[in-house]
Design a protein around this motif. Sequence first.
Motif, short mmCIF file in Angstrom:
data_model
loop_
_atom_site.label_atom_id
_atom_site.label_comp_id
_atom_site.label_asym_id
_atom_site.label_seq_id
_atom_site.Cartn_x
_atom_site.Cartn_y
_atom_site.Cartn_z
N GLY A 273 0.88 -1.41 0.05
CA GLY A 273 0.05 -0.04 -0.03
C GLY A 273 0.86 1.26 -0.03
O GLY A 273 1.77 1.30 -0.37
N PHE A 274 0.14 2.35 0.65
CA PHE A 274 0.97 3.67 0.62
C PHE A 274 2.32 3.67 1.33
O PHE A 274 3.18 4.46 1.18
N GLY A 275 2.47 2.74 2.45
CA GLY A 275 3.83 2.71 3.14
C GLY A 275 4.84 2.29 2.01
O GLY A 275 5.92 2.85 2.19
N LEU A 276 4.58 1.30 1.41
CA LEU A 276 5.55 0.98 0.22
C LEU A 276 5.82 1.85 -1.18
O LEU A 276 6.86 2.24 -1.23
N PHE A 277 4.47 2.69 -1.47
CA PHE A 277 4.62 3.56 -2.31
C PHE A 277 5.45 4.75 -1.90
O PHE A 277 6.51 5.08 -2.63
N PHE A 278 5.06 5.19 -0.58
CA PHE A 278 5.98 6.49 -0.14
C PHE A 278 7.32 5.95 0.29
O PHE A 278 8.37 6.76 0.10
N GLY A 279 7.45 4.89 0.73
CA GLY A 279 8.97 4.52 0.88
C GLY A 279 9.71 4.32 -0.34
O GLY A 279 10.90 4.74 -0.38
N LEU A 280 9.32 3.82 -1.50
CA LEU A 280 10.02 3.61 -2.55
C LEU A 280 10.08 5.06 -3.23
O LEU A 280 11.10 5.36 -4.03
N LEU A 281 9.28 5.90 -3.04
CA LEU A 281 9.41 7.17 -3.73
C LEU A 281 10.31 7.98 -3.08
O LEU A 281 11.32 8.65 -3.74
N ILE A 282 10.47 7.88 -1.66
CA ILE A 282 11.63 8.51 -0.97
C ILE A 282 12.90 8.03 -1.27
O ILE A 282 13.93 8.55 -1.44
N THR A 283 12.90 6.85 -1.63
CA THR A 283 14.13 5.92 -1.89
C THR A 283 14.73 6.40 -3.36
O THR A 283 15.71 6.76 -3.54
N LEU A 284 13.63 6.57 -4.11
CA LEU A 284 14.00 7.12 -5.54
C LEU A 284 14.61 8.53 -5.60
O LEU A 284 15.68 8.69 -6.09
N VAL A 285 14.19 9.21 -4.80
CA VAL A 285 14.53 10.77 -4.52
C VAL A 285 16.08 10.71 -3.91
O VAL A 285 16.96 11.24 -4.30
N ILE A 286 16.27 9.90 -2.75
CA ILE A 286 17.47 9.61 -2.13
C ILE A 286 18.57 9.23 -3.06
O ILE A 286 19.82 9.76 -3.10
N ALA A 287 18.18 8.20 -3.84
CA ALA A 287 19.17 7.44 -4.93
C ALA A 287 19.46 8.73 -5.93
O ALA A 287 20.82 8.81 -6.46
N MET A 288 18.52 9.47 -6.22
CA MET A 288 19.01 10.49 -7.47
C MET A 288 19.68 11.56 -6.96
O MET A 288 20.58 11.96 -7.56
#
Length: 336
Positions: A96-111
């Motif tokens: 759900g949203f926990g996974l979505f926002f977790g991956l979204l934050i991870t994407l920003v950090i990796a970038m």
Amino acid sequence: MRTFLSRYGLILVLLILPVAYGIHDLQVDGNLTRLGENLKDGISNGAIWALVAIGYTLVYGIIELINFAHGDVFMIGSFVSFSFWSTLGLTLTSKGFGLFFGLLITLVIAMLACGTLNVLIERVAYRPLRNAPKLAPLITAVGFSFILQNVGLEWFGGSQRGVDDLINAQKTFTTIGGVTITHADVLAVAVTAPLVALLAWFVTSTRLGKAMRATAQEPEAARLMGVNVDTTISLTFLLGGIMAGAAGLIYALYQTTIWFFQGFQAGLIAFTAAVMGGIGNIQGAVLGGLIIGCIQQISDNRIGGEWTPAIVFAYLVLIMVFRPQGLLGEETREAG
């Protein structure tokens, strides 16, 4: 005659594999579902190569340097992504949203991590050599590639490491015309398409983007017009690193494995895509990545993975014969 061959011979070259196997599928299966699956997988994989290729084409377009360390910046992006989502506690049970926002934050950090790393590489290794013979920064780029590989080796060891399949990568999302669209396919396109669109808008419509184009066209003239060339070059490396970081996250989730040596192959494929599309041309890099992704998937599925690199580079050679400036043409000082 040369113009005719350049235009129509190129189209024939690009259509060799899909047309040949499309005819085969119609004769054997009575439909084009298998070819559709090949092209769908090719677009998904090609989206990753396209993001990495953009970094090559941006840097070459600005300072005419082949940044051989860029593929390993992509590798660091995968490593940062895996480390960060593990720190956040994302596991196979996350939904759900926990996974979505977790991956979204991870994407920003990796970038951000890869963008910052790329800027540091430019500042430490390339800027002092800007007026040196071109061989010096080229060898330095190769050296930094080895440095980053060894960082990855120390980080997670020399073996391929499996990562949690957080998105159920091969689970069916939908089916279109008999072609199965998986979660991994959706991820690759959903991340790549907006990033490429935003980058294209940034380069064509913003003040900093115009400064990048002016610097690519003629650095000295841009400097006389008040453009801070050093800042513009750093911005270019930042944008290239951001794209590599995003590609690193997609790759880790798509393949569910990461490896310290993954950047070497990715770098070769992405650089080939940039040359195929027209070095210095962002749209060309994307087109080249998608084409190579499709060639790879058709070859892997129909001919055999051992032949895939040879077939990819045979396509590159043929395209260069018909159109030496690449599919969409170079956008560099030499081309002007």
